[in-house]
Scaffold this motif. Structure first.
Motif, PDB file in Angstrom:
ATOM      1  N   PRO A  11       0.705  -1.236  -0.039  1.00  0.00           N
ATOM      2  CA  PRO A  11       0.130   0.078   0.089  1.00  0.00           C
ATOM      3  C   PRO A  11       0.876   1.085  -0.201  1.00  0.00           C
ATOM      4  CG  PRO A  11       0.223  -0.824   2.136  1.00  0.00           C
ATOM      5  CD  PRO A  11       0.843  -2.000   1.168  1.00  0.00           C
ATOM      6  N   ASP A  12       0.260   2.361  -0.465  1.00  0.00           N
ATOM      7  CA  ASP A  12       1.088   3.578  -0.819  1.00  0.00           C
ATOM      8  C   ASP A  12       1.330   4.135   0.584  1.00  0.00           C
ATOM      9  OD1 ASP A  12       1.184   3.733  -3.684  1.00  0.00           O
ATOM     10  OD2 ASP A  12      -0.731   3.595  -3.344  1.00  0.00           O
ATOM     11  N   TRP A  52       0.096   3.316   4.843  1.00  0.00           N
ATOM     12  CA  TRP A  52      -0.337   2.549   6.007  1.00  0.00           C
ATOM     13  C   TRP A  52      -0.541   3.630   7.098  1.00  0.00           C
ATOM     14  CZ3 TRP A  52       3.223  -0.910   9.635  1.00  0.00           C
ATOM     15  CH2 TRP A  52       2.448  -1.182  10.857  1.00  0.00           C
ATOM     16  N   GLN A  96      -3.894   1.196   3.599  1.00  0.00           N
ATOM     17  CA  GLN A  96      -4.000   0.353   4.577  1.00  0.00           C
ATOM     18  C   GLN A  96      -4.029   0.905   5.800  1.00  0.00           C
ATOM     19  OE1 GLN A  96      -4.005  -3.515   4.829  1.00  0.00           O
ATOM     20  NE2 GLN A  96      -5.105  -2.667   6.581  1.00  0.00           N
ATOM     21  N   LEU A 127       3.559  -6.535   4.614  1.00  0.00           N
ATOM     22  CA  LEU A 127       2.785  -5.331   4.184  1.00  0.00           C
ATOM     23  C   LEU A 127       3.394  -4.545   3.255  1.00  0.00           C
ATOM     24  CD1 LEU A 127       0.030  -3.988   4.365  1.00  0.00           C
ATOM     25  CD2 LEU A 127       0.917  -2.628   6.364  1.00  0.00           C
ATOM     26  N   PRO A 175       4.296  -1.361   3.240  1.00  0.00           N
ATOM     27  CA  PRO A 175       4.056   0.001   2.894  1.00  0.00           C
ATOM     28  C   PRO A 175       5.167   1.054   2.207  1.00  0.00           C
ATOM     29  CG  PRO A 175       4.415  -0.221   5.385  1.00  0.00           C
ATOM     30  CD  PRO A 175       4.793  -1.505   4.864  1.00  0.00           C
TER      31      PRO A 175
END
Length: 435
Positions: free
Chosen positions: A58-59, A61, A90, A132, A134
């Protein structure tokens, strides 16, 4: 002091020994809370870093502890996604109320995934962050978990603090634990503080680059309506809301309502009482009965509405919309030793607002609003009764408060734009982390 110092290493070791001892207790606490709030039992595996794998890369978090912080995140996200519609985000939280708000944002079309933050164990967070991947970690207000900050730093991921504020209790805690927190706060790319006082305190405990951006809550959209209820559901001529109340307040508020009702039988007055934790609604129903008043739970309200003295809110996500139906609002957590809740939500709904004497959680905001005549701060329950009676008998006073409150909010807007300007250099090309 730096992360290589023996003081920091010793402090982190002591913290990790403590946190691992507390993990079983935390899990038992969640199970105990689930007896009243079933949401604490759901997704328990996510608290241990398990559950469905997060979508990697994700760009942003964004971590927001609970409902209030998640609403701040929503203000930022609304503006961010208008400028960058292809962002992937996120959201993590700690409470069912925060998760419900995040799910509402997702249902409204924001490009977010939602889950609980793992407990602050180095192993759990290392595993979660590796999955994740991020682009940026955005922490909302006061969420400074030591292992979260350390593992995100070790992973080479920039972290920032948005809408930062430090209550007197937190300031004292961070100062006592400065050997642990000073090196961790120094790893932040920047911290955006609500006030110059917050900025000074953040800098004094270790943050290096601190900017004063103002309070994002002043950018809350006006007139939000998130409730299926309408004014016609309340048979009274005059309705007041007591929002986000805490134990010890409800008895005082019910006494105020009973006295107000008895003093003005010609005006049908109703109270909508919204406890901070809706799971307390059955307990409050008992209190209403003991006060000699009639009551109904909002979830059991008939389609034709209510003629009871008190409606007890036992649902999540409706309070903001219900403020818009009220003739006056009292903001809870302020008649007892709790520090008060955010007064801006009823203000955004164009409702005259009253707060109690203990507003330390929002001290700067309340001082500003009181000084402008935008809200009224009372000393005790007797003062609350007097102000409610004044608003009841002189509607023009409430209208003047609402008008002044909107002027104060307009004068303090802009924190969102200033925060986005700080974030802009850190934003990568959307979706690049997963490549």
């Amino acid at each position: 002091m730096n992360p290589a110092s023996w003081r920091f290493r010793s402090a982190r070791l002591a913290y990790n020994l403590l946190i691992h001892a507390l993990i079983p207790i935390a899990l038992l606490h969640f199970l105990w809370r689930s007896g009243r709030e079933p949401g604490y039992r759901r997704h328990l595996d996510e608290r241990l870093g398990a559950g469905p794998n997060p979508d990697p890369g994700p760009d942003l978090w964004i971590h927001a502890a609970s409902l209030g912080e998640m609403r701040v995140a929503g203000i930022l996200l609304d503006a961010l996604c208008r400028k960058h519609p292809s962002l992937r985000i996120q959201l993590t939280t700690l409470t069912p109320a925060g998760r419900a708000e995040a799910e509402r944002m997702r249902a409204a079309g924001l490009p977010v995934a939602v889950r609980y933050l793992p407990l602050d164990s180095p192993a759990l967070l290392r595993h979660f962050i590796r999955r994740l991947k991020p682009g940026i970690l955005v922490l909302i207000e006061t969420e400074l978990w030591p292992n979260l900050l350390w593992r995100i730093h070790r992973a080479g991921i920039p972290a920032v603090l948005v809408n930062g504020r430090l209550s007197p209790r937190l300031r004292n805690t961070y100062r006592r634990l400065q050997a642990l927190y000073a090196p961790l706060l120094a790893t932040l790319e920047w911290a955006a503080a609500q006030t110059p006082e917050d900025a000074e305190h953040l800098h004094s405990i270790g943050a290096r680059k601190v900017a004063v951006t103002g309070n994002l809550k002043f950018d809350l959209p006006s007139g939000r309506n998130e409730s299926a209820l309408a004014r016609a559901h309340f048979s009274g001529r005059w309705l007041w809301v007591a929002g986000s109340t805490h134990p010890g307040e409800e008895e005082q508020l019910l006494d105020v309502h009973r006295r107000l009702r008895d003093a003005h039988p010609e005006i049908r007055i109703q109270l909508l009482l919204a406890p901070r934790h809706p799971s307390r609604a059955p307990e409050i129903l008992d209190q209403v009965g003991r006060a000699g008043l009639s009551a109904v739970l909002r979830s059991r309200l008939s389609a034709s509405g209510s003629s009871e003295d008190v409606i007890v809110l036992d649902t999540l996500g409706e309070l903001a919309g219900l403020y818009a139906l009220a003739d006056a609002a009292f903001v809870g957590g302020s008649l007892v030793d709790h520090g008060g809740q955010n007064p801006l939500e009823p203000i955004a709904a164009d409702c005259p607002v009253i707060v109690g004497p203990d507003s330390r959680n929002f001290a700067d905001m309340v001082r500003r609003l009181v000084a402008d005549g935008a809200i009224v701060q009372i000393a005790d329950a007797e003062g609350l009764r007097d102000v409610l009676e004044d608003l009841l008998l002189t509607p023009g006073h409430g209208a003047a408060m609402v008008h002044q409150a909107q002027r104060t909010i307009a004068a303090n807007r802009g924190a969102t734009a200033r925060t986005l300007e700080l974030l802009r250099p850190l934003l990568r090309s959307p979706g690049s982390a997963g490549q």
